[in-house]
Enzyme design. Structure first.
Site, PDB file in Angstrom:
ATOM      1  CB  THR A  20     -26.031  44.953 -62.202  1.00 22.51           C
ATOM      2  OG1 THR A  20     -24.674  44.782 -61.752  1.00 22.51           O
ATOM      3  CG2 THR A  20     -26.405  43.848 -63.164  1.00 22.51           C
ATOM      4  CD1 TRP A  21     -23.189  51.290 -59.355  1.00 24.34           C
ATOM      5  CD2 TRP A  21     -22.545  52.638 -61.025  1.00 24.34           C
ATOM      6  NE1 TRP A  21     -22.504  52.350 -58.802  1.00 24.34           N
ATOM      7  CE2 TRP A  21     -22.095  53.188 -59.807  1.00 24.34           C
ATOM      8  CE3 TRP A  21     -22.248  53.312 -62.217  1.00 24.34           C
ATOM      9  CZ2 TRP A  21     -21.379  54.383 -59.733  1.00 24.34           C
ATOM     10  CZ3 TRP A  21     -21.538  54.498 -62.163  1.00 24.34           C
ATOM     11  CH2 TRP A  21     -21.107  55.027 -60.930  1.00 24.34           C
ATOM     12  CG  ASP A  47     -20.072  44.670 -65.325  1.00 22.45           C
ATOM     13  OD1 ASP A  47     -18.951  44.137 -65.300  1.00 22.45           O
ATOM     14  OD2 ASP A  47     -20.345  45.725 -64.712  1.00 22.45           O
ATOM     15  CE1 TYR A  52     -20.522  48.996 -59.786  1.00 20.89           C
ATOM     16  CE2 TYR A  52     -21.468  47.251 -61.100  1.00 20.89           C
ATOM     17  CZ  TYR A  52     -20.570  48.283 -60.953  1.00 20.89           C
ATOM     18  OH  TYR A  52     -19.717  48.604 -61.975  1.00 20.89           O
TER      19      TYR A  52
END
Ligand code: NAP
Length: 281
Positions: A20-21, A47, A52
Site C-alpha cells: 500500500t505504499w 501490508d 505511508y
C-alpha cells in the site's frame, strides 16, 4: 489462492499479498475497490505502515476492510524513530485507530534505528499479551541483525522479515533467505516489481522474461511473482491500485515455473556478488 504458514504467526497467509505504499496517491475509491477485490480473490495479506502517506494509506486500508476484517492478515509497521518502548505502543494504537480495527495480525519494525531492539521487542510482546497484535516481525534486517534479534527475542517470536526482493535485486538469496528458512521466519518480498523499475521488454532480461511469459500465456509480472515465490519460505506483496493489476497478480499464485524456466531467469537476472549491506529502498 495458495496460502502458506507465516513463520511464528502460525497463520495461513496468501503467497501473493497487497502492498500500500503510495496508495493514497491513487483515486481513493478505485484504490479501495482494488484492495477489496484482492481480498475477495484471496489476497489476504495486506501490508501497510504508519509511514505511508503519513497515515493516509492506513486510513484507506481501514475503509477497504471495514466489513471483511476477519478475512485479512493485516500488517503494519512502526517507524524506527517511534520504536522506543512507549513510542511503539503509541504508534500501534494510532495505527489501530486509523485502520479502524482492534488488532494487527503482525506488527513490524520498519527498519533498525537508534532505539535498542530489546525495547521495541518488549513493547511488541506487551502488545501481543494485550491482543493488540497477534504476532510481530522485522523489516530490512540482514542475517547479522536477525541473529541479534533472535538472541534478544528467543525462538519462535519473529514471524517475518520483510525485505527488498525483485528480479534485479536478489541479494537476500545469499544469506537472508537461508537464515530465515533455518529459523522458521517468513520472508516477505517487498517491491517485487522493482518499485518503479520493472525490466523493460527490450532489455536482455526482459526478453527472457517475455519469452517465458509467452510460452505459458502469462504476463511478465505474473512470471516475476512466480519466480520470486518459488521457495516455500517467500511471500510477495506487490502494490496495485488498479483492479486489472490486482486480478492479474492474484492469478500468479497458481503459476509453477519449470526448473528450466527458473534456470533461464536466474541466468538472465544474475544473483551477483554478496553486497556489504542489505539493499533497501
Ligand atoms: P512494487 O509492488 O514493486 O510496484 C508497484 C507498481 O507496480 C505500481 O506502479 C503498480 O501499478 C504496478 N503494478 C502492480 N501490479 C502490476 C501488474 N500486474 N502489471 C503491471 N504493473 C503492475 O512497488 P512497491 O509499492 O515499492 O512495493 C510493494 C509493497 O511493499 C509496498 O507497497 C509496501 O507495502 C511494501 N514496501 C515495504 C518496504 C519496507 O521497507 N518494508 C519498502 C518498500 C515497499 P498500480 O498501482 O497503478 O496498479
Amino acid at each position: 489462492m495458495q496460502k502458506r504458514r507465516f513463520g511464528a504467526a502460525q497463520a495461513d497467509v496468501s503467497v501473493i499479498g497487497q502492498g500500500t505504499w503510495y496508495i493514497e496517491q491513487a483515486d481513493r475509491l478505485v484504490a479501495i475497490a482494488a484492495l477489496r477485490r484482492g481480498v475477495e480473490l484471496g489476497l489476504n495479506h495486506i501490508d501497510t505502515a504508519e509511514m505511508y502517506g503519513a497515515g493516509a494509506a492506513e486510513t484507506i486500508v481501514g475503509e477497504a476492510i471495514r466489513d471483511v476484517r476477519d478475512d485479512v492478515f493485516l500488517v503494519s509497521k512502526v517507524l524506527p524513530t517511534n520504536a522506543s518502548k512507549a513510542g511503539t505502543r503509541r504508534a500501534c494504537e494510532a495505527s489501530l485507530k486509523r485502520l479502524k480495527t482492534d488488532r494487527l495480525d503482525c506488527y513490524l519494525l520498519h527498519w533498525r534505528g537508534q532505539h535498542p531492539l530489546a525495547e521495541t521487542f518488549a513493547a511488541f510482546e506487551e502488545l501481543k499479551r494485550e491482543g493488540k497484535i497477534l504476532s510481530w516481525g522485522v523489516s530490512n534486517f540482514d542475517e547479522e541483525d536477525l541473529a541479534e534479534a533472535l538472541t534478544i527475542a528467543g525462538k519462535g517470536r519473529i514471524a517475518c522479515n520483510q525485505v527488498l526482493y525483485h528480479l534485479g535485486e536478489r541479494a537476500i538469496e545469499h544469506a537472508v533467505i537461508p537464515w530465515c528458512e533455518q529459523h522458521d521466519v517468513a520472508v516477505v518480498a517487498y517491491s517485487p516489481f522493482g518499485h518503479a523499475g520493472f525490466p523493460a521488454r527490450n532489455s536482455k532480461g526482459g526478453y527472457v522474461l517475455a519469452d517465458v511469459a509467452k510460452a505459458k500465456g502469462l504476463s511478465l509480472h505474473q512470471v516475476a511473482l512466480a519466480f520470486l515465490t518459488r521457495k516455500a519460505s517467500v511471500f510477495a506483496i506487490p502494490k496495485a491500485a488498479r483492479l486489472s493489476h490486482v486480478e492479474e497478480n492474484a492469478k500468479a499464485s497458481a503459476v509453477t515455473l519449470s526448473d528450466a524456466d527458473i534456470a533461464r531467469l536466474e541466468e538472465a537476472f544474475p544473483l551477483g556478488v554478496k553486497p556489504r549491506g542489505l539493499p533497501m529502498i
